[in-house]
Design an enzyme around this catalytic site. Sequence first.
Site, PDB file in Angstrom:
ATOM      1  CG  HIS A 127      -1.910   0.961   1.408  1.00  0.00           C
ATOM      2  ND1 HIS A 127      -1.667   2.259   1.792  1.00  0.00           N
ATOM      3  CD2 HIS A 127      -3.257   0.870   1.237  1.00  0.00           C
ATOM      4  CE1 HIS A 127      -2.821   2.920   1.848  1.00  0.00           C
ATOM      5  NE2 HIS A 127      -3.802   2.104   1.515  1.00  0.00           N
ATOM      6  CG  ASP A 204       0.499  -2.713   6.211  1.00  0.00           C
ATOM      7  OD1 ASP A 204      -0.467  -2.808   7.004  1.00  0.00           O
ATOM      8  OD2 ASP A 204       0.425  -2.110   5.120  1.00  0.00           O
ATOM      9  CD  GLN A 207      -6.977  -4.427   3.842  1.00  0.00           C
ATOM     10  OE1 GLN A 207      -7.949  -5.120   4.137  1.00  0.00           O
ATOM     11  NE2 GLN A 207      -7.103  -3.169   3.435  1.00  0.00           N
ATOM     12  CE  LYS A 230      -7.326  -0.635   6.101  1.00  0.00           C
ATOM     13  NZ  LYS A 230      -8.066   0.062   5.047  1.00  0.00           N
ATOM     14  CB  CYS A 368      -3.816   3.487  -1.445  1.00  0.00           C
ATOM     15  SG  CYS A 368      -4.931   4.841  -1.123  1.00  0.00           S
TER      16      CYS A 368
END
Lengths: 410, 149
Positions: A127, A204, A207, A230, A368
Amino acid sequence: MSNVAQYDVVSIRNDFPILSREVHGRPLVYLDNAASSQRPRQVIDAVRGLYEHSYSNVHRGVHQLSQESSRLYEDARVAVRGFINASCVHEVVFTRGTTESINLVAQSYARPLLKAGDEILITHMEHHSNIVPWQMVCQQTGAVLKVVPISDAGELEMGRFNEMLSDRTRLVSVVHVSNALGTVNPVKTIIDAAHAKGIPVLVDGAQAVPHIGVDVQELNADFYVFSGHKLYGPTGVGVLYGKEKLLNAMPPYQGGGDMILSVSFEKTEYNTLPYKFEAGTPNIAGVIGLGAAIEYVRKIGLGAIAAHEHGLLEYATKQLKQIEGLRIIGEAGQKAGLISFVLDAVHPHDIGTFLDADGVAVRTGHHCAQPVMDRYGVPATARASFAMYNTFKEIDVLAEAIVKTIEMFG
Amino acid sequence: MENLRELYQQVILDHNKNPRNFRKMEHPDGFAHGNNPLCGDQIDIYLKLKDGVVEDVSFDGNGCAICTSSASMMTVALKGKTEAEAKALFDSFHHALTEDTAYPDDIPLGKLEVLKGVKDYPVRVKCATLAWHTFDAALRKFQGDISTE
């Protein structure tokens, strides 16, 4: 499989007030969860309850409300620790979100350490928030950003990754689950390979945490970052997990209140972890809402959620593949519950507008992740992403709406 | 759904499938690259001017149906217009898509009228106006080049 059988999607949906609304006269089919998920009543009530009953600033007052707010705020930190199995509570730093967590590591960990010619290793499926902070710190230090390529299916080229881990590499920063492709990366393998060369790894997890059980100690991640919104929690709050040893050695990211022990004009003594990295009045309601979201997710169980979402993914993949002129972007062997797709005849924006007219919310654009779009030679994709409350019937509505859109463009 | 169907039928029929003046131009007098970073629409506008009149205008790039058809219709509408007329048409078109009030000096939009329906889809307005903003930039660049001579 008993989990799947017992999974009560109807009662879960009843916890999410927004899911009962209509859009353009159709029942809302919310498939934009990778951008942001919806909130259960338990989260909304936690935030409302705070403001109606306990709210005050944290860590300051001796009065009752400040103590209640401080306790709720710190309870949320305890909830996060348990959720990701950090070894201690002060390894959990609250931030504004994944983006701020990555910037914090870039500026407080990497920047003081990097010298000209050093390397930061990321991947082609990051991202923008896991690209730009590293570009900035490279500009500041003369370090070089290296990018591990991905295959046509959307998997990391692990052979190339191993070659690119060099004696100049100072940090690996890699996405756990790709927001544009759905790929689940082998982060444990990546971390082991990097550690074998003494290189720390940031993961990261924006998600990943809503869909996969994450154990930062088992992964042995040095930094693990994610956002609340999220994960069915409020916006404007996120988490930086960092190993105590690393966080202790890092200078503060921002200066201000709460991150100090004592201040005089000659010398300021910084606070201990995690407060050293939480300058200023934090997002109190956001943190407490995130705590409630984690409690909600744990009650349903990430194993059950993952099984349900995997079922949705398999079904949606099968249904969408039957549509002539539809191409799925990202077909990794290990995928989380999202499908990026393009249509031969219809631009993603037009898809988005037509699906919206049928009450179906999907994301369209580059997500993104422009380098990913360039990699597959598409300007944008449409993306349907699933959450614990989505149903198989909603996948049917999606598929029908896509077919209608194609017919329209004939 | 019906409004949407109507809008798209008018817009996409023809212009999206067979965009007019969809070509690169050798040695244009004016050129600009338009980019909508939010959605990834990319458009190049090429411009030839003679005695203050738009002699030729063409476009190239990649965008959604509204973006492509708007660009196509724009090239048709602009050919033969003076620079001042082109500017006025841009203003009028932009006003029609973004404002509720009537434009003070309303210039007939002609075939561009069909795009007025985009006003009901605020997030798509930028798709319809990208080509025009890019044309405006190409024209201003050309005029800038002239004034520095």
